[in-house]
Design an enzyme around this catalytic site. Structure first.
Site, PDB file in Angstrom:
ATOM      1  N   SER A 130      61.829  45.245  47.304  1.00 37.59           N
ATOM      2  CA  SER A 130      63.421  44.157  47.558  1.00 37.59           C
ATOM      3  C   SER A 130      63.728  44.063  49.517  1.00 37.59           C
ATOM      4  O   SER A 130      62.771  44.652  50.165  1.00 37.59           O
ATOM      5  CB  SER A 130      64.737  45.247  47.933  1.00 37.59           C
ATOM      6  N   TYR A 155      68.986  53.051  50.826  1.00 39.30           N
ATOM      7  CA  TYR A 155      68.567  52.319  48.759  1.00 39.30           C
ATOM      8  C   TYR A 155      67.258  51.692  50.178  1.00 39.30           C
ATOM      9  O   TYR A 155      66.079  51.448  49.011  1.00 39.30           O
ATOM     10  CB  TYR A 155      69.427  51.082  48.217  1.00 39.30           C
TER      11      TYR A 155
HETATM   12  N1  NAD Z   1      69.323  42.046  41.423  1.00 38.50           N
HETATM   13  C1  NAD Z   1      69.000  41.465  42.615  1.00 38.50           C
HETATM   14  O1  NAD Z   1      69.383  40.885  43.449  1.00 38.50           O
HETATM   15  C2  NAD Z   1      68.049  42.670  43.035  1.00 38.50           C
HETATM   16  C3  NAD Z   1      67.658  42.795  44.993  1.00 38.50           C
HETATM   17  C4  NAD Z   1      66.573  43.163  44.761  1.00 38.50           C
HETATM   18  C5  NAD Z   1      65.777  43.873  44.764  1.00 38.50           C
HETATM   19  N2  NAD Z   1      66.012  44.416  42.739  1.00 38.50           N
HETATM   20  C6  NAD Z   1      65.903  44.936  42.001  1.00 38.50           C
HETATM   21  O2  NAD Z   1      65.362  45.197  40.971  1.00 38.50           O
HETATM   22  C7  NAD Z   1      65.221  45.439  39.839  1.00 38.50           C
HETATM   23  C8  NAD Z   1      66.571  45.133  39.112  1.00 38.50           C
HETATM   24  O3  NAD Z   1      67.983  45.018  39.440  1.00 38.50           O
HETATM   25  P1  NAD Z   1      68.960  44.416  38.842  1.00 38.50           P
HETATM   26  O4  NAD Z   1      69.524  43.368  39.323  1.00 38.50           O
HETATM   27  O5  NAD Z   1      68.658  44.158  37.260  1.00 38.50           O
HETATM   28  O6  NAD Z   1      69.636  45.812  38.606  1.00 38.50           O
HETATM   29  P2  NAD Z   1      70.658  46.133  37.348  1.00 38.50           P
HETATM   30  O7  NAD Z   1      71.656  47.536  37.855  1.00 38.50           O
HETATM   31  O8  NAD Z   1      71.566  45.394  36.796  1.00 38.50           O
HETATM   32  O9  NAD Z   1      69.077  46.841  36.257  1.00 38.50           O
HETATM   33  C9  NAD Z   1      68.491  48.091  36.677  1.00 38.50           C
HETATM   34  C10 NAD Z   1      67.935  49.161  35.375  1.00 38.50           C
HETATM   35  O10 NAD Z   1      68.137  50.662  35.205  1.00 38.50           O
HETATM   36  C11 NAD Z   1      68.642  50.979  34.624  1.00 38.50           C
HETATM   37  N3  NAD Z   1      67.799  52.807  35.138  1.00 38.50           N
HETATM   38  C12 NAD Z   1      68.880  52.830  36.915  1.00 38.50           C
HETATM   39  N4  NAD Z   1      67.973  54.295  36.688  1.00 38.50           N
HETATM   40  C13 NAD Z   1      67.496  55.124  35.737  1.00 38.50           C
HETATM   41  C14 NAD Z   1      66.566  56.431  35.262  1.00 38.50           C
HETATM   42  N5  NAD Z   1      66.588  56.925  35.805  1.00 38.50           N
HETATM   43  N6  NAD Z   1      65.961  55.607  33.774  1.00 38.50           N
HETATM   44  C15 NAD Z   1      66.561  54.798  33.178  1.00 38.50           C
HETATM   45  N7  NAD Z   1      66.936  53.481  33.398  1.00 38.50           N
HETATM   46  C16 NAD Z   1      67.868  53.586  34.335  1.00 38.50           C
HETATM   47  C17 NAD Z   1      70.295  50.415  34.427  1.00 38.50           C
HETATM   48  O11 NAD Z   1      70.940  51.476  33.434  1.00 38.50           O
HETATM   49  C18 NAD Z   1      69.987  49.169  34.912  1.00 38.50           C
HETATM   50  O12 NAD Z   1      70.669  48.650  33.395  1.00 38.50           O
HETATM   51  C19 NAD Z   1      65.865  47.131  40.711  1.00 38.50           C
HETATM   52  O13 NAD Z   1      64.846  47.541  40.605  1.00 38.50           O
HETATM   53  C20 NAD Z   1      66.757  46.646  41.799  1.00 38.50           C
HETATM   54  O14 NAD Z   1      66.307  47.464  43.154  1.00 38.50           O
HETATM   55  C21 NAD Z   1      67.491  43.124  42.805  1.00 38.50           C
END
Ligand code: NAD
Length: 329
Positions: A130, A155
């Site tokens: 991130s 986080y």
């Molecule tokens: N969206 C953004 O802007 C952004 C920015 C920086 C980093 N990220 C990272 O990208 C990745 C995806 O993010 P996103 O925006 O799609 O988030 P999101 O919350 O929509 O997707 C994450 C998914 O992981 C699942 N999950 C969480 N913990 C779990 C576990 N212990 N076991 C199994 N499944 C689990 C959740 O149910 C969810 O569906 C994450 O690692 C997030 O930290 C996202």
């Protein structure tokens, strides 16, 4: 046994869903994993899964990454050659009150993925980091080589920990790993806890939108289709192992639009697309937040010939079109 299918963790999540859809569209079989937790409305996660299930090359496993035995058995059964690890407890603000959710999913869960890869001859692990690892850095744009040892949220600390954990496995077991520092990803099927979605909800419900630091913030908003393109390119770009140079097969990239937007401009675009005026509540800065994010994407450009570039006007229009259709408003 090595499985042709690519494991996409977090497949019911925002980015995981889009990545799985992209890979299926390229004809690649996908095993999606998610625990479908209720951090935000699981109905949205189910709706994403319903779309993925239309493709016979998609199969779904509901499991918690922190469940060591289940994850070990899954990896042993499939022997995935490629893994895209996107599941995590996301969100900066939630980590202030719920640090254990982050330790379970992002630390224990990440270790279980690394162990699964190590024990089953995975040839490439691509994982989500991130932009929050840059903490309160003031040197802009944020470059991968900059210091990232002073996170301002738990986080961010777990995401930095993931990079270090991946590096150690890459060094010890020559596991090829690629970390992606995502910068504020947005678009259709987006995450309801993120600013653009929260603003749209508030504007449609005639509730005030909460603008921290009095709206004086800039974010490098990155459109989801650019992200899926990056992931698809990088999966097949396996970092080289160079034992002679003492380099582990490990890379980290910024995935950002390298074009920070004023939050107020994004609000104005939402107002225009939704055809309504926002009631703005100007609030002070919040703990854990940063003033500006701005990605240096030179490495990504050099290695893939591509970097995100979708203009915010285009992305907001697509987001609102999806939002209206999904919520029937
Ligand atoms: N969206 C953004 O802007 C952004 C920015 C920086 C980093 N990220 C990272 O990208 C990745 C995806 O993010 P996103 O925006 O799609 O988030 P999101 O919350 O929509 O997707 C994450 C998914 O992981 C699942 N999950 C969480 N913990 C779990 C576990 N212990 N076991 C199994 N499944 C689990 C959740 O149910 C969810 O569906 C994450 O690692 C997030 O930290 C996202």
């Amino acid at each position: 046994m090595t499985d042709q299918a690519i494991l996409v963790t977090g497949a019911a999540g925002f980015i995981g869903f889009h990545v799985a859809r992209q890979l299926l569209g390229e004809g690649r079989p996908v095993v999606g994993l998610d625990n479908l937790n209720s951090y935000y409305d699981p109905a949205l996660k189910q709706a994403r899964l319903d779309l993925l299930r239309n493709d016979s090359r998609f199969s779904f496993v509901q499991a918690d990454l922190a469940d060591r035995d289940t994850i070990a058995a899954l990896f042993a059964r499939h022997g995935f050659a490629k893994v895209v690890h996107l599941a995590a407890q996301a969100g900066v603000r939630y980590s202030i009150d719920n640090p254990h959710a982050y330790a379970d999913s992002n630390l224990q869960g990440f270790l279980n993925v690394l162990e699964g890869c190590r024990n089953n001859f995975c040839r490439h692990l691509v994982y989500a980091s991130s932009s929050s690892v840059y903490g309160a850095n003031t040197k802009l744009p944020f470059a991968v080589q900059d210091r990232t040892d002073h996170p301002v949220s738990f986080y961010a600390a777990t995401k930095k920990a993931n990079e270090l954990m991946a590096q150690s496995y890459s060094h010890l077991y020559r596991l090829p790993v690629t970390g992606l520092r995502f910068f504020t990803i947005y678009g259709p099927w987006g995450r309801p806890d993120m600013a653009m979605f929260l603003f749209a909800n508030a504007i449609m419900a005639n509730r005030p939108i909460r603008l921290f630091n009095h709206g004086r913030m800039r974010r490098d908003f990155t459109y989801i289709d650019d992200v899926t393109r990056v992931v698809s390119k990088l999966i097949d770009r396996v970092p080289a192992d160079e034992p002679a140079a003492a380099n582990a097969p490990s890379r980290v990239y910024n995935v950002g639009n390298h074009h920070p937007e004023e939050l107020m401009h994004v609000v104005a675009l939402l107002e225009r697309e939704l055809g309504r005026t926002a009631n703005k509540e100007l609030l002070p800065m919040q703990p854990g937040d940063v003033l500006e994010t701005f990605a240096d994407v030179e490495d990504l450009m050099r290695d893939t010939g591509f970097a995100p570039s979708t203009p915010i006007e285009h992305g907001v229009r697509n987001f609102v079109t999806w939002y209206r259709d999904y919520f029937k408003v």
